[in-house]
Write an enzyme that holds these catalytic residues in place. Structure first.
Site, mmCIF file in Angstrom:
data_model
loop_
_atom_site.group_PDB
_atom_site.id
_atom_site.type_symbol
_atom_site.label_atom_id
_atom_site.label_comp_id
_atom_site.label_asym_id
_atom_site.label_seq_id
_atom_site.Cartn_x
_atom_site.Cartn_y
_atom_site.Cartn_z
ATOM 1 N N VAL A 82 0.836 -1.145 0.204
ATOM 2 C CA VAL A 82 -0.195 0.299 -0.335
ATOM 3 C C VAL A 82 1.024 1.558 0.102
ATOM 4 O O VAL A 82 1.941 1.184 0.707
ATOM 5 C CB VAL A 82 -1.198 0.439 1.231
ATOM 6 C CG1 VAL A 82 -1.350 1.362 1.339
ATOM 7 C CG2 VAL A 82 -1.794 -1.352 1.046
ATOM 8 N N LYS A 83 0.276 2.223 -1.033
ATOM 9 C CA LYS A 83 1.158 3.010 -0.866
ATOM 10 C C LYS A 83 0.601 4.059 -0.130
ATOM 11 O O LYS A 83 0.016 5.087 -0.299
ATOM 12 C CB LYS A 83 1.044 3.515 -2.261
ATOM 13 C CG LYS A 83 2.475 3.602 -3.331
ATOM 14 C CD LYS A 83 2.433 4.162 -4.704
ATOM 15 C CE LYS A 83 3.663 4.756 -5.022
ATOM 16 N NZ LYS A 83 3.137 5.411 -6.855
ATOM 17 N N ILE A 84 1.414 5.104 0.263
ATOM 18 C CA ILE A 84 0.958 6.195 1.827
ATOM 19 C C ILE A 84 1.720 6.948 1.347
ATOM 20 O O ILE A 84 3.547 6.989 1.429
ATOM 21 C CB ILE A 84 1.326 5.407 2.515
ATOM 22 C CG1 ILE A 84 0.494 4.157 3.004
ATOM 23 C CG2 ILE A 84 0.647 6.467 4.312
ATOM 24 C CD1 ILE A 84 -0.522 3.424 4.160
#
Ligand code: E4P
Length: 215
Positions: A82-84
């Site tokens: 997950v890109k945060i």
């Protein structure tokens, strides 16, 4: 060095895979918007064709919202990380995701200490953006080299993904720095393979081949 494709276009992914060049894929909202398809559908489709990690980005601005999205995205496939975005709320979400065994990729990193903070929070990957720094007359690759050295100094398992790549030289410089991964737009990948001397060499050999008498 691992090559990820920086795209949400499955045609490009298939083409890159046929050349054995795709160890993973990164997407962002701008890339997914170009496909005209829903986010989750695109990520699902990409995961069904590649076997490596696939980055899917959150869109919330608060940690709670990011974490809720992280759970949904991670449920699509074990390949998803997950890109945060690199903010204080983002760091909280990364720390929570790490506790929940959700892999993360902290994006929009423009300073080595942002990368160190992301690694400390438990990020699986950090994505420093070279091209966008070069665009404003800062040396993007210097920043990447410093970040990589800092993570090496303290033996972080966090892998560095060089992002916002604009051309072949960025990849050569990243390889010399020893980064773990370059995420590459398909157009740049195609340019990497080409050299004018290769083309003229092929033309010459084909022409000479015609001169060889048939036995
Ligand atoms: C990938 O993780 C990034 O979102 C991407 O490389 C950004 O590239 P850009 O600066 O060309 O938009």
């Amino acid at each position: 060095m691992k090559f990820f494709l920086d795209t949400a276009d499955v045609g490009e992914i298939r083409e890159g895979m046929a050349m054995g060049m795709v160890d993973g894929v990164t997407t962002n909202p701008s890339l997914v918007a170009k496909t005209g398809k829903p986010y989750a559908k695109v990520i699902e489709e990409i995961c069904s064709i590649v076997s490596g990690p696939v980055s899917a980005e959150t869109n919330s601005e608060d940690a709670e919202g990011m974490m809720a999205e992280a759970r949904e995205l991670a449920a699509i496939s074990p390949q998803v990380n997950v890109k945060i975005p690199m903010t204080m709320e983002g760091l909280k979400a990364v720390a929570a995701a790490s506790k929940a065994n959700i892999r993360t990729n902290v994006t929009l990193i423009f300073q080595p200490l942002q990368g160190l903070m992301a690694a400390k929070a438990g990020a699986s990957y950090v994505s420093p953006f070279v091209g966008r720094l070069d665009d404003i007359a800062h040396d993007g690759m210097d920043m990447v080299a410093d970040l990589k050295q800092i993570l090496r100094n303290y033996n972080y398992a966090t892998e560095v993904i060089v992002a916002s790549i604009r051309g072949p030289l960025h990849i050569q410089q990243a390889a010399l720095v020893g980064v773990d991964i370059a995420t590459i737009p398909f157009k740049v990948l195609a340019n990497l393979a080409k050299h004018p001397l290769t083309n003229s060499g092929i033309e010459q050999f084909l022409a000479d081949h015609k001169k060889i008498p048939k036995g």
